[in-house]
Design an enzyme around this catalytic site. Structure first.
Site, PDB file in Angstrom:
ATOM      1  N   LYS A  54      83.396   8.350  84.064  1.00 37.10           N
ATOM      2  CA  LYS A  54      84.857   8.292  84.143  1.00 37.10           C
ATOM      3  C   LYS A  54      85.501   8.603  82.791  1.00 37.10           C
ATOM      4  O   LYS A  54      86.563   9.228  82.731  1.00 37.10           O
ATOM      5  CB  LYS A  54      85.315   6.926  84.670  1.00 37.10           C
ATOM      6  CG  LYS A  54      84.866   6.643  86.101  1.00 37.10           C
ATOM      7  CD  LYS A  54      85.381   7.679  87.093  1.00 37.10           C
ATOM      8  CE  LYS A  54      85.079   7.314  88.538  1.00 37.10           C
ATOM      9  NZ  LYS A  54      85.627   8.274  89.500  1.00 37.10           N
ATOM     10  N   VAL A  99      79.478  17.540  96.338  1.00 32.70           N
ATOM     11  CA  VAL A  99      80.291  18.148  95.265  1.00 32.70           C
ATOM     12  C   VAL A  99      79.488  18.454  94.009  1.00 32.70           C
ATOM     13  O   VAL A  99      79.922  19.215  93.156  1.00 32.70           O
ATOM     14  CB  VAL A  99      81.515  17.274  94.896  1.00 32.70           C
ATOM     15  CG1 VAL A  99      82.495  17.190  96.052  1.00 32.70           C
ATOM     16  CG2 VAL A  99      81.086  15.884  94.406  1.00 32.70           C
ATOM     17  N   TYR A 135      78.488   4.830  85.300  1.00 33.88           N
ATOM     18  CA  TYR A 135      79.809   4.991  85.918  1.00 33.88           C
ATOM     19  C   TYR A 135      80.904   5.122  84.855  1.00 33.88           C
ATOM     20  O   TYR A 135      81.744   6.033  84.909  1.00 33.88           O
ATOM     21  CB  TYR A 135      80.075   3.788  86.827  1.00 33.88           C
ATOM     22  CG  TYR A 135      81.336   3.885  87.645  1.00 33.88           C
ATOM     23  CD1 TYR A 135      81.357   4.568  88.858  1.00 33.88           C
ATOM     24  CD2 TYR A 135      82.516   3.281  87.213  1.00 33.88           C
ATOM     25  CE1 TYR A 135      82.517   4.645  89.623  1.00 33.88           C
ATOM     26  CE2 TYR A 135      83.679   3.353  87.967  1.00 33.88           C
ATOM     27  CZ  TYR A 135      83.674   4.029  89.173  1.00 33.88           C
ATOM     28  OH  TYR A 135      84.828   4.108  89.924  1.00 33.88           O
ATOM     29  N   ASN A 160      88.108  13.516  94.260  1.00 36.28           N
ATOM     30  CA  ASN A 160      88.029  12.077  94.522  1.00 36.28           C
ATOM     31  C   ASN A 160      86.606  11.533  94.645  1.00 36.28           C
ATOM     32  O   ASN A 160      86.379  10.349  94.376  1.00 36.28           O
ATOM     33  CB  ASN A 160      88.815  11.754  95.800  1.00 36.28           C
ATOM     34  CG  ASN A 160      88.536  10.358  96.300  1.00 36.28           C
ATOM     35  OD1 ASN A 160      89.002   9.374  95.731  1.00 36.28           O
ATOM     36  ND2 ASN A 160      87.721  10.259  97.350  1.00 36.28           N
TER      37      ASN A 160
HETATM   38  C1  BGC Z   1      85.268   0.649  90.668  1.00 39.66           C
HETATM   39  C2  BGC Z   1      85.404  -0.632  91.457  1.00 39.66           C
HETATM   40  C3  BGC Z   1      86.028  -1.709  90.600  1.00 39.66           C
HETATM   41  C4  BGC Z   1      87.288  -1.232  89.915  1.00 39.66           C
HETATM   42  C5  BGC Z   1      87.846  -2.244  88.927  1.00 39.66           C
HETATM   43  C6  BGC Z   1      86.613   1.011  90.105  1.00 39.66           C
HETATM   44  O1  BGC Z   1      86.555   2.232  89.431  1.00 39.66           O
HETATM   45  O2  BGC Z   1      84.770   1.673  91.519  1.00 39.66           O
HETATM   46  O3  BGC Z   1      84.128  -1.045  91.914  1.00 39.66           O
HETATM   47  O4  BGC Z   1      86.373  -2.821  91.421  1.00 39.66           O
HETATM   48  O5  BGC Z   1      87.016  -0.024  89.225  1.00 39.66           O
HETATM   49  O6  BGC Z   1      86.874  -2.806  88.103  1.00 39.66           O
END
Ligand code: BGC
Length: 268
Positions: free
Chosen positions: A170, A68, A166, A94
């Site tokens: 997000k 993607v 990450y 996703n």
């Molecule tokens: C992550 C998981 C994590 C969850 C809560 C998700 O976005 O990918 O690894 O367990 O968030 O912390």
């Protein structure tokens, strides 16, 4: 009279749907009557299995390999969707990865890889989908011209040490979603996020595979259980269907209360 299924006559692309949340979402949408494109990056076998599961239950699906984060792959996938099914009505963004590292040691590759899949991937797929939706217009299968569901995370609002790439991706998804929702509502395109908490999939195996890890995790979940992929699948179906026709620009936390600051329940 037999009741019409909620997504009858509609087509959906679900990115990263060979496994985990994406698979549960694809299965749910297909059971509601949608034709589904099962996108995968590397796990061809699992994608074929997902297709099999859907087709044996009487649904329609095919698998398509695409990264993607690669513009041409994304264009090829949307072209294939149109040449197979003729239309596109729903995109579920996703695909997501983690490359966890303490911040001081995080490499540029680890940063770029996560941003590329989790954020740029959502941009590239949404842009293709929106162009198709605008060209199609209203086509009598839904009150909306198109629906986009961005799979985000509780970490679009909860900071997460050791996962700066990450969490940044997000957080980016959250405002990408809201901005698209604002810009595209007049065109009757609805854009929403699902922000899952801890759902039992491969991505967070370390957090639930031993009793010790699971007990530690459960301290963060007031509702007292880990989530199931179906918890997210059901919410995706609602957001894809006209049942949520007045809902756009909203983040839906599916997290058993993880975002409720459980540490403050008897503290502070
Ligand atoms: C992550 C998981 C994590 C969850 C809560 C998700 O976005 O990918 O690894 O367990 O968030 O912390």
């Amino acid at each position: 009279m037999e009741k019409k299924r909620k997504l009858e006559g509609q087509t959906a692309i679900v990115t990263g749907s060979s496994n985990g949340l994406g698979k549960a979402i694809a299965v749910e949408l297909a059971a509601a009557g949608a034709n589904v494109v099962i996108n995968y990056n590397s796990d061809e076998e699992a994608a074929a299995e997902t297709v099999n599961e859907i087709v044996s239950a009487g649904g329609k699906a095919f698998a398509f390999q695409a990264n993607v984060g690669t513009e041409q792959d994304v264009k090829d996938m949307f072209d294939k969707c149109l040449s197979t099914y003729g239309f596109l009505d729903i995109l579920v963004n996703n695909s997501g990865i983690q490359r966890d590292r303490a911040f001081h040691a995080m490499t540029l590759d680890e940063w770029n890889e996560v941003i590329n899949t989790n954020l740029t991937g959502q941009f590239l797929c949404a842009r293709e989908a929106v162009n198709i939706f605008l060209k199609q217009g209203l086509r009598g299968v839904s009150s909306a011209v198109g629906k986009i569901i961005c799979i985000s995370s509780v970490h679009d609002i909860i900071p997460w040490g050791g996962h700066a790439n990450y969490a940044a991706s997000k957080g980016g998804v959250m405002l990408l979603m809201k901005t698209l929702a604002q810009e595209l509502a007049p065109k009757k395109i609805r854009v929403n996020s699902i922000s899952p908490g801890a759902i039992q999939t491969d991505i967070n195996k370390e957090a639930w595979e031993t009793d010790e890890a699971l007990n530690k995790l459960l301290q963060l979940i007031p509702y007292g259980r880990i989530g199931k992929p179906e918890d997210v699948g059901k919410q995706a179906l609602w957001l894809a269907s006209d049942d949520s026709d007045y809902v756009t620009g909203a983040t839906h936390y599916i997290d058993g209360g993880m975002t409720l600051y459980p540490g403050f329940a008897d503290n502070g």
